[in-house]
Design a protein around this motif. Structure first.
Motif, PDB file in Angstrom:
ATOM      1  N   GLU A  72      48.500  84.867  65.069  1.00 57.60           N
ATOM      2  CA  GLU A  72      47.674  85.375  64.274  1.00 57.60           C
ATOM      3  C   GLU A  72      48.019  86.653  63.608  1.00 57.60           C
ATOM      4  O   GLU A  72      47.899  86.868  62.469  1.00 57.60           O
ATOM      5  CB  GLU A  72      46.928  84.921  65.118  1.00 57.60           C
ATOM      6  CG  GLU A  72      45.436  84.303  63.379  1.00 57.60           C
ATOM      7  CD  GLU A  72      45.396  86.017  63.067  1.00 57.60           C
ATOM      8  OE1 GLU A  72      44.450  85.866  61.928  1.00 57.60           O
ATOM      9  OE2 GLU A  72      44.777  86.894  63.990  1.00 57.60           O
ATOM     10  N   TYR A  75      51.225  86.814  61.789  1.00 56.62           N
ATOM     11  CA  TYR A  75      50.786  86.697  60.680  1.00 56.62           C
ATOM     12  C   TYR A  75      50.001  87.149  59.561  1.00 56.62           C
ATOM     13  O   TYR A  75      50.654  87.634  58.387  1.00 56.62           O
ATOM     14  CB  TYR A  75      50.322  84.872  60.266  1.00 56.62           C
ATOM     15  CG  TYR A  75      49.986  84.592  59.467  1.00 56.62           C
ATOM     16  CD1 TYR A  75      51.207  84.466  58.581  1.00 56.62           C
ATOM     17  CD2 TYR A  75      48.971  84.912  58.446  1.00 56.62           C
ATOM     18  CE1 TYR A  75      50.490  83.183  57.218  1.00 56.62           C
ATOM     19  CE2 TYR A  75      48.577  84.149  57.609  1.00 56.62           C
ATOM     20  CZ  TYR A  75      49.618  83.071  56.384  1.00 56.62           C
ATOM     21  OH  TYR A  75      49.392  82.905  55.428  1.00 56.62           O
ATOM     22  N   GLY A  95      50.234  75.684  60.077  1.00 54.70           N
ATOM     23  CA  GLY A  95      49.607  76.548  61.616  1.00 54.70           C
ATOM     24  C   GLY A  95      49.997  75.183  61.710  1.00 54.70           C
ATOM     25  O   GLY A  95      49.660  73.775  61.802  1.00 54.70           O
ATOM     26  N   ALA A 102      47.636  78.896  68.700  1.00 50.79           N
ATOM     27  CA  ALA A 102      47.951  79.129  67.026  1.00 50.79           C
ATOM     28  C   ALA A 102      49.153  79.681  66.769  1.00 50.79           C
ATOM     29  O   ALA A 102      49.863  80.638  67.195  1.00 50.79           O
ATOM     30  CB  ALA A 102      46.773  78.968  66.268  1.00 50.79           C
ATOM     31  N   TYR A 104      51.887  80.112  62.927  1.00 51.41           N
ATOM     32  CA  TYR A 104      51.882  80.034  61.935  1.00 51.41           C
ATOM     33  C   TYR A 104      53.776  80.354  61.298  1.00 51.41           C
ATOM     34  O   TYR A 104      54.468  80.969  61.321  1.00 51.41           O
ATOM     35  CB  TYR A 104      51.086  81.558  61.361  1.00 51.41           C
ATOM     36  CG  TYR A 104      49.448  80.689  61.789  1.00 51.41           C
ATOM     37  CD1 TYR A 104      48.917  79.792  60.878  1.00 51.41           C
ATOM     38  CD2 TYR A 104      49.347  82.216  62.704  1.00 51.41           C
ATOM     39  CE1 TYR A 104      47.358  79.978  61.406  1.00 51.41           C
ATOM     40  CE2 TYR A 104      47.766  81.284  63.048  1.00 51.41           C
ATOM     41  CZ  TYR A 104      46.967  80.471  62.647  1.00 51.41           C
ATOM     42  OH  TYR A 104      45.708  80.014  63.013  1.00 51.41           O
ATOM     43  N   HIS A 123      44.129  80.622  56.716  1.00 51.06           N
ATOM     44  CA  HIS A 123      44.882  80.187  57.349  1.00 51.06           C
ATOM     45  C   HIS A 123      44.178  79.919  58.245  1.00 51.06           C
ATOM     46  O   HIS A 123      44.624  79.347  59.268  1.00 51.06           O
ATOM     47  CB  HIS A 123      45.970  80.999  57.878  1.00 51.06           C
ATOM     48  CG  HIS A 123      46.008  81.880  58.133  1.00 51.06           C
ATOM     49  ND1 HIS A 123      45.671  82.974  57.453  1.00 51.06           N
ATOM     50  CD2 HIS A 123      45.983  82.862  59.974  1.00 51.06           C
ATOM     51  CE1 HIS A 123      44.823  84.220  58.496  1.00 51.06           C
ATOM     52  NE2 HIS A 123      45.581  84.368  59.847  1.00 51.06           N
ATOM     53  N   ALA A 159      45.447  75.959  57.314  1.00 50.34           N
ATOM     54  CA  ALA A 159      45.901  76.627  56.206  1.00 50.34           C
ATOM     55  C   ALA A 159      45.653  76.366  54.683  1.00 50.34           C
ATOM     56  O   ALA A 159      46.897  75.194  54.335  1.00 50.34           O
ATOM     57  CB  ALA A 159      47.314  77.045  56.798  1.00 50.34           C
TER      58      ALA A 159
END
Length: 681
Positions: A72, A75, A95, A102, A104, A123, A159
């Motif tokens: 995260e 991203y 995602g 998580a 991405y 997102h 997202a």
């Protein structure tokens, strides 16, 4: 052929986790370093790859970028860099869960410098917040173009990518459709004439059921010939249906995967359209290591990554990243044909002609649709169109040519006892006697604007000199010359007469001999007013909303809007005043620099002499006349293009043809990766 990889999953990072710095992203955005697959001069980690390719005529100045398996924070850093600082737009985002965390993936593409391309991207939207989020964005005029649902640690998020000012008047989006109701849902919306453009499957809140979201687009006359492979639990069934679609030469536009909660198996679905001739490749369910290798191989073969299809294979801490990517080989012919067809359908354009040059060579020229609906005559690359205000670029070049030869100066007075046009009378407004040639070139004369009182649309019985005399006697200025910008057709009509006075020749004769002929142009001429005046090879013009294309004094507009041309001939002219080293210019470098130096006056929008300019080194001019739209553009990285159509739409709600034609050509420039070698202009 698609098949899931059996290779073991690879960790997201080989050694120490890498969090991108500002310098990392600056280097990437500037196109420095190798940046292919895992190769880069800074530590990227195994998730970064450039999705662009270099064609025979060279790559874009700022190629697309794809990143995956981002944490995260990574991203956010990437998003803030590409989207927030460096002018990229998002083309894809997804995602997914990996080991309970998580991750991405996203694709960013350069946003062109012309026209609005407004996006909003998110997102981490919680499932419970999505309906309110949707309503707010819809109320602000945005449409969803990508919706991706994913779960992390038992919680569901979205997202999304939203856009506004896109030329799509009709759209639908549906949320939390149950998987067992998806087929009926798709069948119902399809019958309403919509096309499924995005689809996602995800685990609902608490991991209690599998849900789907859909996004649809359409407009009157849209080709709804599309197909889909509905979600399949069986890998064998999906592959069999895929092979059937491939065999009949269809093309996938979206491939998705998700984990079915009940079966604990991966499911795959895809959407398809008729093939437009572009080559493509796709995989489904591949792991990160395979993704890295495939991207590098496809890029080497000239393919662009256009969709990532990232999803969680498995649930919770057992989940690993998997991908369903799509690549396309963006060759000029298929991409241009597809984009033009969409533009012409939406705007109800009978005929269109375009030509594109790269590094001084013609790399694509094509006619589309009808030059004459009554006879069925087709548009070809030889079809003549009214060019409207693109004529101003030609007039400005003629003035610069005369200035370089000492036959006039940009600081020469135009009116009054010392002016070039002293014989046309003394202005009633004494301020007009201070107007110089440069004021007219840069629309700084102080009045006579292109508005409801534009002098060029008055007194149709008067010739050019008579009209100028009448205006000097009856129309005062609004401001002192050189103090304010006001786009003026009349000012360029006056420049045409200045050229005549300085040369002793009719305006068009001088331009043909000294500007067009040295550029290799022999077929351009001044248009007539009525349909009976239609020149040989000229298109017929069609009004919309009650406009009459043959109710204007076009011939009188010679120096500001009267030229007829083919798109190729406009390029022959443009590449010889572009200041680039690829073709010999007909003007000295210093005069080209002078011509394209903007006034800098407030509200002038980078307007120079005959061209609008920006700090990226782009020069352009649009042409807008009843029944006509035209665009001529030169970019700093060696592109020139021209496009012409034989209608005009002014739409206060949806996109008009002026913006649409300009955006079409930028879309072609941005979406084509492989250009032919071309030929000399």
């Amino acid at each position: 052929m698609t098949d899931p990889s059996g290779r073991p999953e690879r960790p997201a990072h080989h050694e120490e986790p890498w969090i991108p710095t500002r310098r990392d992203f600056l280097v990437r955005a500037a196109g420095l370093g190798a940046f292919a697959g895992l190769a880069f001069d800074l530590p990227l980690g195994p998730y970064a790859a450039r999705a662009s390719v270099a064609g025979s005529a060279g790559a874009h100045a700022r190629p697309p970028v794809a990143l995956w398996n981002l944490t995260e924070p990574e991203y956010r850093a990437a998003f803030d860099g590409y989207f927030g600082r460096w002018g990229y737009r998002m083309a894809d985002v997804c995602g997914y869960e990996a080991g309970g965390q998580a991750r991405y993936a996203a694709i960013w593409e350069p946003a062109h410098p012309s026209g609005p391309d407004t996006q909003r991207c998110y997102h981490v939207i919680p499932f419970s917040d999505y309906p309110g989020h949707f309503d707010r964005l819809k109320g602000d005029g945005y449409r969803p173009v990508r919706v991706n649902g994913y779960s992390v640690a038992g919680q569901t998020f979205f997202a999304t990518i939203w856009e506004k000012d896109r030329p799509i008047p009709l759209w639908q989006a549906h949320h939390a459709v149950k998987l067992d109701e998806l087929y009926a849902h798709v069948s119902k919306i399809r019958k309403e004439g919509y096309v499924l453009v995005d689809l996602c499957g995800y685990s609902g809140p608490g991991l209690t059921e599998t849900l789907c979201d859909t996004v649809w687009e359409g407009w009157p006359g849209y080709d709804t010939s599309w197909w889909w492979i509905q979600p399949q639990v069986s890998e064998i069934n999906y592959q069999a249906q895929f092979d059937r679609m491939d065999k009949v030469h269809d093309r996938p536009t979206r491939v998705i995967g998700f984990t079915h909660l009940s079966h604990k198996h991966r499911m795959y679905a895809s959407t398809w359209v008729k093939s437009d001739g572009r080559l493509w490749a796709t995989r489904h369910g591949i792991d990160s290591g395979t993704m890295d290798n495939e991207v590098q191989q496809k890029r080497s073969a000239g393919y662009r990554l256009v969709s990532l299809g990232g999803f969680s294979a498995g649930l919770g801490k057992d989940a690993v990243p998997a991908f369903c990517p799509i690549w396309e080989k963006r060759e000029a012919g298929p991409v241009i044909t597809s984009l033009v067809a969409r533009f012409m359908r939406y705007h109800e354009v009978p005929g269109l002609s375009l030509a594109i040059a790269k590094d001084g060579r013609l790399v694509h020229a094509q006619g589309f649709g009808l030059a004459d609906k009554a006879s069925g005559e087709r548009v070809t690359t030889s079809t003549l169109f009214r060019t409207a205000s693109i004529a101003k670029t030609i007039t400005a070049a003629a003035v610069m040519k005369l200035a370089s030869e000492g036959k006039l100066s940009p600081i020469d007075l135009v009116f009054g006892s010392s002016g070039h046009l002293k014989d046309l009378g003394t202005p009633e407004d004494a301020r007009a006697e201070k107007i110089i040639v440069l004021h007219l070139l840069q629309h700084l004369a102080g009045g006579w604007a292109n508005d409801a009182n534009d002098p060029m649309y008055t007194n149709p019985s008067l010739g050019q000199n008579e009209l100028i005399s009448w205006v000097l006697k009856n129309r005062s200025l609004d401001n002192a010359p050189g103090t304010t910008f006001a786009y003026s057709n009349f000012g360029y009509c006056v420049l045409g007469r200045v050229i005549e006075k300085a040369t002793g020749k009719p305006y068009d004769a001088y331009v043909k001999e000294n500007i067009l002929a040295p550029s290799g142009v022999t077929g351009m001429q001044i248009a007539g007013n009525t349909q009976a005046d239609r020149r040989q090879g000229e298109a017929v013009y069609y009004g919309q909303a009650g406009e009459n294309p043959y109710d204007a004094q076009v011939a009188r507009m010679d120096a500001h809007g009267g030229w007829l041309a083919t798109a190729v001939d406009l390029l022959r002219f443009a590449v010889r005043v572009d200041g680039l080293p690829t073709r010999p210019d007909i003007l000295d470098r210093d005069w080209i620099a002078y011509m394209t130096k903007p006034s800098g006056l407030f509200g002038s929008n980078g307007c120079a002499s005959g061209w609008f300019t920006n700090t990226a080194g782009t020069w352009w001019h649009l042409g807008n006349l009843v029944g006509t739209e035209a665009v001529l553009v030169r970019t700093a990285d060696g592109f020139c293009w021209a496009a012409l159509i034989n209608t005009r739409r002014r739409d206060p709600v949806h996109q008009n043809t002026e913006t649409g034609l300009d955006n079409l050509m930028w879309a072609i420039r941005d979406q084509v990766d492989l250009w032919p070698q071309g030929q000399d202009l």
